[in-house]
Design a protein around this motif. Structure first.
Motif, mmCIF file in Angstrom:
data_model
loop_
_atom_site.group_PDB
_atom_site.id
_atom_site.type_symbol
_atom_site.label_atom_id
_atom_site.label_comp_id
_atom_site.label_asym_id
_atom_site.label_seq_id
_atom_site.Cartn_x
_atom_site.Cartn_y
_atom_site.Cartn_z
ATOM 1 N N PRO A 21 0.970 -1.640 0.140
ATOM 2 C CA PRO A 21 0.056 0.224 -0.343
ATOM 3 C C PRO A 21 1.064 1.597 0.078
ATOM 4 C CG PRO A 21 -0.833 -1.442 1.881
ATOM 5 C CD PRO A 21 0.429 -2.084 1.224
ATOM 6 N N VAL A 22 2.238 1.038 0.655
ATOM 7 C CA VAL A 22 2.666 2.431 0.698
ATOM 8 C C VAL A 22 3.233 2.528 -0.732
ATOM 9 C CG1 VAL A 22 5.200 3.631 1.741
ATOM 10 C CG2 VAL A 22 3.967 1.580 2.866
ATOM 11 N N LEU A 23 3.221 1.910 -1.758
ATOM 12 C CA LEU A 23 3.517 2.457 -3.302
ATOM 13 C C LEU A 23 2.244 3.409 -3.971
ATOM 14 C CD1 LEU A 23 4.858 -0.748 -4.710
ATOM 15 C CD2 LEU A 23 6.830 1.309 -3.775
ATOM 16 N N GLU A 24 1.278 3.161 -2.882
ATOM 17 C CA GLU A 24 -0.109 3.975 -4.020
ATOM 18 C C GLU A 24 0.766 6.203 -3.415
ATOM 19 O OE1 GLU A 24 -3.720 1.827 -5.358
ATOM 20 O OE2 GLU A 24 -3.195 1.759 -2.852
ATOM 21 N N GLN A 25 1.261 5.526 -2.312
ATOM 22 C CA GLN A 25 0.981 6.677 -1.524
ATOM 23 C C GLN A 25 2.383 7.673 -2.550
ATOM 24 O OE1 GLN A 25 2.063 6.618 2.613
ATOM 25 N NE2 GLN A 25 -0.039 5.763 3.141
ATOM 26 N N VAL A 26 3.462 7.624 -2.879
ATOM 27 C CA VAL A 26 4.281 8.092 -3.442
ATOM 28 C C VAL A 26 3.934 8.870 -4.493
ATOM 29 C CG1 VAL A 26 6.647 7.706 -4.796
ATOM 30 C CG2 VAL A 26 6.115 6.166 -2.785
ATOM 31 N N ARG B 47 -8.541 6.908 -10.173
ATOM 32 C CA ARG B 47 -9.088 8.037 -9.380
ATOM 33 C C ARG B 47 -10.238 8.316 -8.194
ATOM 34 N NH1 ARG B 47 -9.312 11.467 -13.704
ATOM 35 N NH2 ARG B 47 -9.391 10.613 -15.805
ATOM 36 N N ASN B 48 -10.442 7.041 -8.001
ATOM 37 C CA ASN B 48 -11.254 7.324 -6.687
ATOM 38 C C ASN B 48 -10.096 7.575 -5.453
ATOM 39 O OD1 ASN B 48 -13.715 6.641 -7.714
ATOM 40 N ND2 ASN B 48 -13.565 4.288 -7.013
ATOM 41 N N ASN B 49 -8.590 7.465 -5.324
ATOM 42 C CA ASN B 49 -7.903 7.963 -4.476
ATOM 43 C C ASN B 49 -8.211 8.513 -4.536
ATOM 44 O OD1 ASN B 49 -8.303 5.584 -3.297
ATOM 45 N ND2 ASN B 49 -5.936 4.304 -3.978
ATOM 46 N N LEU B 50 -7.598 9.557 -5.648
ATOM 47 C CA LEU B 50 -6.901 11.136 -6.267
ATOM 48 C C LEU B 50 -8.421 11.586 -5.577
ATOM 49 C CD1 LEU B 50 -5.615 10.083 -9.421
ATOM 50 C CD2 LEU B 50 -3.822 11.398 -7.539
ATOM 51 N N HIS B 51 -9.497 11.078 -5.371
ATOM 52 C CA HIS B 51 -10.914 12.320 -5.352
ATOM 53 C C HIS B 51 -10.802 11.922 -3.764
ATOM 54 C CE1 HIS B 51 -12.686 10.949 -9.626
ATOM 55 N NE2 HIS B 51 -11.997 12.095 -9.498
ATOM 56 N N ASN B 52 -10.026 10.981 -2.959
ATOM 57 C CA ASN B 52 -10.736 11.269 -1.992
ATOM 58 C C ASN B 52 -9.577 12.406 -1.237
ATOM 59 O OD1 ASN B 52 -12.955 9.313 -1.362
ATOM 60 N ND2 ASN B 52 -11.644 7.754 -2.105
ATOM 61 N N ARG C 293 -12.839 18.406 -7.994
ATOM 62 C CA ARG C 293 -12.784 19.414 -9.010
ATOM 63 C C ARG C 293 -11.481 19.314 -8.780
ATOM 64 N NH1 ARG C 293 -11.209 24.603 -7.996
ATOM 65 N NH2 ARG C 293 -11.019 24.136 -5.663
ATOM 66 N N TYR C 294 -10.311 19.415 -7.964
ATOM 67 C CA TYR C 294 -9.202 19.575 -8.930
ATOM 68 C C TYR C 294 -8.292 18.293 -8.976
ATOM 69 C CZ TYR C 294 -4.039 20.116 -7.592
ATOM 70 O OH TYR C 294 -2.445 20.610 -7.401
ATOM 71 N N VAL C 295 -9.105 17.371 -9.174
ATOM 72 C CA VAL C 295 -8.528 16.188 -9.707
ATOM 73 C C VAL C 295 -8.984 16.465 -11.818
ATOM 74 C CG1 VAL C 295 -8.691 13.569 -10.779
ATOM 75 C CG2 VAL C 295 -8.130 14.267 -8.377
ATOM 76 N N SER C 296 -10.471 16.483 -11.763
ATOM 77 C CA SER C 296 -10.986 16.989 -12.694
ATOM 78 C C SER C 296 -10.277 18.310 -13.673
ATOM 79 C CB SER C 296 -12.903 17.681 -12.813
ATOM 80 O OG SER C 296 -13.189 18.556 -11.576
ATOM 81 N N LYS C 297 -9.623 19.206 -13.111
ATOM 82 C CA LYS C 297 -9.066 20.580 -13.597
ATOM 83 C C LYS C 297 -7.898 20.540 -13.999
ATOM 84 C CE LYS C 297 -9.704 25.315 -12.306
ATOM 85 N NZ LYS C 297 -9.924 26.502 -11.555
ATOM 86 N N TYR C 298 -7.105 19.193 -13.391
ATOM 87 C CA TYR C 298 -5.109 20.026 -12.709
ATOM 88 C C TYR C 298 -5.111 18.666 -13.138
ATOM 89 C CZ TYR C 298 -6.199 24.136 -11.039
ATOM 90 O OH TYR C 298 -6.282 25.400 -10.571
ATOM 91 N N ILE C 299 -5.112 16.940 -13.709
ATOM 92 C CA ILE C 299 -4.403 16.303 -14.207
ATOM 93 C C ILE C 299 -5.707 15.125 -14.737
ATOM 94 C CG2 ILE C 299 -4.754 13.325 -12.530
ATOM 95 C CD1 ILE C 299 -4.423 14.705 -9.879
ATOM 96 N N ARG C 300 -4.982 14.415 -15.660
ATOM 97 C CA ARG C 300 -5.110 14.065 -17.123
ATOM 98 C C ARG C 300 -4.438 12.476 -17.007
ATOM 99 N NH1 ARG C 300 -7.827 17.646 -16.446
ATOM 100 N NH2 ARG C 300 -8.524 19.253 -17.810
ATOM 101 N N MET C 301 -5.126 11.957 -17.562
ATOM 102 C CA MET C 301 -4.856 10.128 -17.356
ATOM 103 C C MET C 301 -5.607 9.535 -18.603
ATOM 104 S SD MET C 301 -5.491 6.969 -14.398
ATOM 105 C CE MET C 301 -5.827 8.684 -12.870
ATOM 106 N N GLN C 302 -4.490 9.208 -19.361
ATOM 107 C CA GLN C 302 -4.236 8.091 -20.899
ATOM 108 C C GLN C 302 -3.543 6.498 -20.289
ATOM 109 O OE1 GLN C 302 -3.021 10.549 -24.185
ATOM 110 N NE2 GLN C 302 -4.838 11.857 -23.749
ATOM 111 N N PHE C 303 -4.124 5.401 -20.788
ATOM 112 C CA PHE C 303 -3.478 4.164 -20.701
ATOM 113 C C PHE C 303 -3.341 4.040 -22.579
ATOM 114 C CE2 PHE C 303 -5.768 4.223 -16.511
ATOM 115 C CZ PHE C 303 -5.482 3.772 -16.250
#
Length: 515
Positions: free
Chosen positions: A378-383, A432-437, A442-452
């Protein structure tokens, strides 16, 4: 809201232009002011023309002071081909030194060059060049030898003075649009004669005044007291004013008679009325060595009032109407088009991997699977969250998950295996759920984009682009005792660092976010 701002700007700009046109149309335009400005523009163009002619004459004279240089056929050809390339107004040039004769003519995209040293002045050998590349050659025989023409005889008796003229003996195929400038000088062993040829219509293309007004009358008097009519509306013929029929061109005679009243002025502006129409005139006198005594420019007052203003206002009118129309159409366009962020497209993994880790780029092998312990950590996600927060608090950046420090593409299959569903979609939802929490929706939708992206060997890499945020972000993370603490991260070089001092955090925020 962005759509309405854009539409408002377009409509307001269009209305402003239309208002300006309305005001201008209702404003008194003083003809003398407009004509004065126009005469200054024309005087600069015409003076530049005469100066260039005399500079070109001096250039030939200095390069061919005697017959020695003209005998060097290679350099002579190179000189005159380049001479024509750099001459704005000329369509032909000739140089005659005793039995030597040089001729250069423009012919569409090519230049026709003649060089001959025979005593027969009625035969010339021509060569055609395009971009200084030889194309063809031929010989031409003239009915009358050049040295027997009136212009040649006149120039051979009058030295060191530019002479402007057009003679019937020079007209080619009945072309009465041509006029000439000649110059002669003596040297030890003979005389040199220079002849420049111009075409009235081509010359007028270089004068901005002729393109603004349909009816421009231009009279030029030479030092030989011959007046040339170079008018744009000279529809009958191109001839000496002395040969004009007063019944067919009484305006020209009328203009000259009024001009004679200002014989003590070197330059000036005056107007007169003729057949209930007003004409504005400007004149400029020149020193005798220019070969021209003066020019006399005439433009009808009706064109001064209408042509300039109408042309400008017609263009502005269309611009104003188009802007208003575009603004109205914008109101009916779907709002989401205005919120598509052009920066949301991320470069390919291959393109990103051309760079090493730096202030704006970081690689992570995984976000959940610990390759050393070979299990979920779990520590890796915090990084991952620290890196994202640090990019946002600094200048933005890109994070690749599924790429190790050596830029090897590992993929996310091991990360997928730690989740309930081993798919990229489920992985994205979880991340995304973790980032939202942690950061807020609002912050995630405004400043973060994610693609695979599916890379080599079907390896999947997650690309996260973080824009430089306009607001500071504190991460709420659990400490060793399981209590939530707010932490503040920034990028320092190619790593994410925590600023722990409250004073330093405040100083950083004041510098970074409150500019």
């Amino acid at each position: 809201m962005r759509k309405y701002y854009f539409a408002f700007i377009l409509i307001l700009s269009g209305i402003s232009i239309l208002t300006y046109i309305y005001i201008q149309n209702n404003r008194t335009v003083y003809s003398e002011t407009v004509f004065s400005d126009e005469s200054k523009v024309f005087n600069e163009s015409f003076t530049g023309f005469t100066e260039e002619v005399n500079e070109k004459i001096e250039l030939i004279r200095s390069n061919f002071p005697n017959s020695d240089n003209i005998r060097d056929t290679t350099n002579t050809q190179k000189f005159f081909l380049n001479f024509m390339k750099e001459s704005t107004f000329l369509i032909a040039v000739g140089l005659f030194q005793n039995e030597y004769k040089i001729g250069v003519n423009r012919d569409n995209k090519s230049v026709v060059y003649a060089s001959d040293s025979t005593e027969a002045f009625d035969v010339v050998r021509w060569q055609r060049f395009e971009n200084e590349k030889f194309i063809s050659s031929w010989e031409e025989s003239f009915e009358k030898p050049i040295n027997e023409t009136p212009w040649y005889k006149k120039l051979s008796k009058n030295f060191d003075q530019t002479r402007w003229f057009f003679e019937s003996g020079l007209k080619e195929n009945g072309n009465n649009e041509l006029f000439y400038a000649g110059y002669s000088y003596e040297f030890e062993g003979g005389i040199s004669i220079i002849l420049f040829r111009f075409e009235r219509l081509k010359l007028s293309e270089n004068f901005e005044t002729f393109s603004k007004f349909k009816n421009v009358k231009l009279l030029v008097e030479t030092t030989q007291e011959r007046t040339m009519d170079l008018s744009s509306n000279n529809m009958n013929s191109f001839q000496d004013v002395e040969d004009l029929d007063i019944k067919s061109d009484s305006l020209t005679i009328h203009t000259i008679n009024h001009f004679k009243k200002f014989d003590k002025q070197d330059q000036g502006i005056f107007k007169f009325k003729y057949h209930d129409k007003v004409y504005w005139n400007s004149f400029q006198r020149f020193p005798a060595e220019a070969g021209i005594l003066y020019y006399l420019l005439t433009i009808p007052d009706s064109e001064i009032q209408n042509t300039i203003l109408n042309n400008m206002h017609e263009i502005l009118l269309w611009v104003g109407l188009i802007l208003v129309l575009l603004g109205i159409l914008t109101l009916f366009i779907k709002s989401r088009i205005f919120y598509q962020n052009p920066r949301s497209e991320l470069p390919s993994v291959e393109e990103i991997l051309k760079e090493d880790e730096n202030r704006y780029l970081e690689f992570k092998s995984s976000s959940r699977y610990d390759y050393r312990q070979e299990k979920h950590n779990p520590v890796l996600e915090q990084v991952i969250f620290k890196t994202v927060a640090a990019f946002g608090n600094t200048d933005g950046g890109i994070l690749l998950i599924g790429v190790d420090d050596d830029k090897n593409i590992i993929g996310l299959e091991k990360d997928f295996s730690t989740l309930k569903k081993s798919t990229a979609d489920y992985y994205e939802v979880h991340l995304r759920n973790n980032l939202h929490n942690l950061m807020g929706v609002r912050y995630v939708s405004k400043y973060i984009r994610m693609q695979f992206e599916i890379c080599e060997n079907e390896k999947i890499v997650c690309k996260i682009k973080v824009f430089a945020a306009k607001e500071p972000l504190y991460l709420k993370m659990k400490n060793k005792n399981g209590l939530l603490e707010e932490k503040f991260y920034v990028r320092s070089g190619n790593s994410s660092q925590e600023i722990k001092s409250i004073a330093e955090i405040n100083e950083y925020i004041n510098t970074r976010f409150k500019k």
